[in-house]
Design an enzyme around this catalytic site. Structure first.
Site, PDB file in Angstrom:
ATOM      1  CB  VAL A 198      50.252  32.187  50.178  1.00 44.27           C
ATOM      2  CG1 VAL A 198      49.793  33.309  51.091  1.00 44.27           C
ATOM      3  CG2 VAL A 198      49.626  32.341  48.801  1.00 44.27           C
ATOM      4  CE  LYS A 228      39.508  34.525  44.155  1.00 41.34           C
ATOM      5  NZ  LYS A 228      40.374  34.600  42.950  1.00 41.34           N
TER       6      LYS A 228
END
Lengths: 443, 443
Positions: free
Chosen positions: A32, A215
């Site tokens: 990332v 999440k």
């Protein structure tokens, strides 16, 4: 695919200005981080001045990084007085948590993609950020490149959220899709996912639902204005789903998906869980295939909305991180600092509805002796515990073992009653094995 | 459906605070205005102090409005020094434009759902807002309750947007869905849509694509950082789509949808258009049914993301308006005023790629004499103009007229070449009528 940075046009964004650039410090230059480095090169209103990496000598694909930008010490980045925004992309839990704390303490704004840290330490970190008058953004922590954190905090804020149902883990969705499309069993689909880079060597966090639980803890906390920590999420994974379940579900008009659910209940309690579910095949969530993610939100004003896209990967995740950086940069360059309402710095822990108190329709697949009266026994076990049946189907007998596969579909019943009925079935001598118990998604 | 305001719990939002409420003035109390009134009752951090209506004597469903809140004069609302935010929900073009101008001039923040005003006067109004240091938000102007304006401005800002393809008009999508599912012809489906309240008595703006053109003008302007006014959008409606086209498209694996397209081209030009397209039946846009909207965004980093939901209606649209109001309220109560980067106050008009220069694959349905050599003539007309064919199909002959229906599918070719080939075909004596020419969506 995206071209290399060197061929990217510098985006002449309206965001740009003649002010001096906002200075960025990166913690981590893995997948990332590399994506973030490439994307930020487009935006002259930002400048990456320092990057902390684990190993200074590692060969990197980004040949254009000035060598003196790299450091092996995260503190060099965090303590640098010229840096405005710290971008944490290390992964893990305790170490990045400590780094984010230090960064906020030093009055730096922080952008992170770290779902574990936000799910576990969110309220504490948001409170610290507010105290210090700095921002902590985390759009990338949930569903990678899909905008969901900001829309939920802003555009949908007028709604009472009735339900959020998400496919929030690409690995498990890839596995379930391949099981469905190619008739693979779980182990074969997992191996394929690992070979293709969609599953890690140790896939536990994904296949057992812990990743999705982080999440939905975050999305639930935002939607219900109450901190709902990950350990409070009732969690089941997909490792005991058989090819037979996929096929039976299809027979009844369903697709099996790992669903992360947050549902508002009476008395401000939240029903919060991650487990595989039978989703009606015509529902948009059933059509989310392979490694894609989607979040289905039901609001009492907006009705049903869905957000769909890639939930992971170098550039999709970097897209969300860079979106946060640019939003923050814009604010800083306009002389604003702390943007209130972008966090969930909530005073207390929200209340979770125990799984035993929830109501669901269920799918049960079991093996029983292939003899007269078996269906009657099963029906009796259900009836004795207030579990009313919608369908019961004997599908195929196995002459060598003298057993038959039986599938039950129930109406909506209380989880506690269902568990009691399962216990009774299990005790019946004709029941050989209860293989799978799944809940049915109610849009 | 949502309960009445009186039974709504006041939402104990984290947005709330002990500061004095932000004062709201409403212009218009029609469908959306009524929804906004109901939703805002949940948020003690806001207070509606004045509402301008056309007719003071009209019976209203909102019996709880204090009578002295209503006025027949918009100026009473705009000039009220105690009002912080003006919410424009009147509809139309020149009058609401004037009101928004006056509100901004008076230093009021503005929230509007008015796509026509934003598409036509956006840059001028945003420049005025920036000059006055106030905000002009318009999330509800595109796709009703679906969050798309803010995500495109913020979360996706790191991307170069390759393409936006939207189903942005619920009326036409309802009509096309009913044509497909029930085999209705256009007129019958339109009548049904009108009877169900999904189409207006004068449906021109919807069925001819002008409504969708306003919306893609706005989304394109945001995505490409250049003002792309509505009149520059190449626009075709759906009124000449026949039941036969729906059926033929299905035969080839497509669903017909009215697609609003914005596509980045070389030299910063934008390909901007609204017209019906053949969408591959497996594509998520093909599955968006009835009055629902969806926006498919392709970014070079994020990949494909889709936003789906209700594009119109009292509460979905009110959801977006209230989201804007709450976001603005939060900022105002935190002492911020102008939030930069939420507009598209762009200096010049962007460049539009002329439709003749675009490339597309095409679907052509025509009636020709049922005689030998006809397919050869058509193939010749295409070949003479560099139009290469992917498929040609003669489907059914009509003995009474001695004609046959023929469908051509082309490879990707230049629009100008296709138009030249159509001219040649039209001139062939064996061609009786070119009924439909549609483009094929390329995800």
């Amino acid at each position: 695919m995206m071209p290399d940075t060197t061929t990217l046009e510098t985006k002449n964004a309206s965001l740009s200005s003649h002010k001096s650039p906002i200075t960025i410090g990166l913690l981590g230059l893995g997948t990332v981080g590399t994506g973030v480095y490439k994307l930020l090169a487009r935006f002259p209103q930002t400048a990456i001045s320092k990057i902390a990496v684990k190993n200074l000598d590692k060969q990197r694909s980004l040949s254009q990084i000035p060598p003196n930008t790299l450091t092996a010490h995260a503190e060099d980045v965090i303590k640098d007085p010229n840096i405005d925004i710290i971008v944490e992309l290390i992964g893990g839990k305790e170490y990045p948590y400590q780094l984010i704390r230090q960064a906020l303490e030093s009055g730096k704004h922080v952008v992170t993609a770290n779902k574990v840290v936000i799910a576990h330490y969110g309220p504490e970190l948001f409170a610290l950020a507010a105290e210090k008058g700095v921002n902590l953004f985390f759009e990338a922590a949930v569903a990678g490149g899909i905008p969901i954190v900001l829309p939920l905090k802003t555009s949908l804020a007028g709604n009472q959220i009735q339900q959020i149902a998400g496919i929030l883990n690409g690995t498990t969705n890839y596995i379930l899709t391949r099981m469905e499309q190619a008739g693979l069993d779980f182990q074969a689909a997992l191996k394929e996912a690992q070979a293709k880079g969609f599953a890690e060597a140790d896939p536990t966090a994904d296949i057992e639902g812990h990743d999705a639980a982080c999440k939905i803890s975050i999305l639930g906390s935002i939607a219900y204005n109450a901190y709902l920590p990950q350990p409070a999420v009732y969690t089941e994974g997909i490792s005991n789903i058989g090819a037979a379940d996929i096929e039976m579900a299809r027979t009844f008009g369903y697709t099996i998906k790992l669903i992360a659910l947050a549902k508002g209940c009476e008395n401000n309690a939240v029903d919060l869980r991650v487990h595989p579910m039978l989703v009606p095949s015509e529902h948009p969530l059933a059509k989310v295939a392979y490694e894609n993610n989607a979040i289905w939100v039901q609001g009492d004003a907006v009705g049903d909305v869905m957000f769909y896209g890639k939930g992971a990967g170098e550039l999709p995740t970097a897209s969300a991180v860079v979106g946060d950086i640019l939003f923050m940069t814009q604010a800083l360059q306009s002389g604003q600092s702390y943007l209130a309402g972008m966090d969930f710095s909530l005073p207390g822990q929200g209340s979770i509805r125990p799984i035993a108190d929830t109501t669901n329709a269920y799918y049960i697949r079991l093996e029983a002796e292939d003899q007269p009266g078996v269906l009657g026994h099963l029906g009796q076990a259900c009836g004795d515990h207030n579990v009313s049946l919608d369908a019961i189907m004997q599908k195929g007998t196995h002459p060598e073992t003298k057993t038959a596969t039986i599938v039950l579909l129930t109406h909506e019943v209380q989880e506690a009653d269902l568990q009691a009925a399962l216990k009774t079935m299990q005790a019946q001598s004709s029941t050989k094995r209860i293989h799978t118990v799944l809940r049915v998604f109610q849009p």
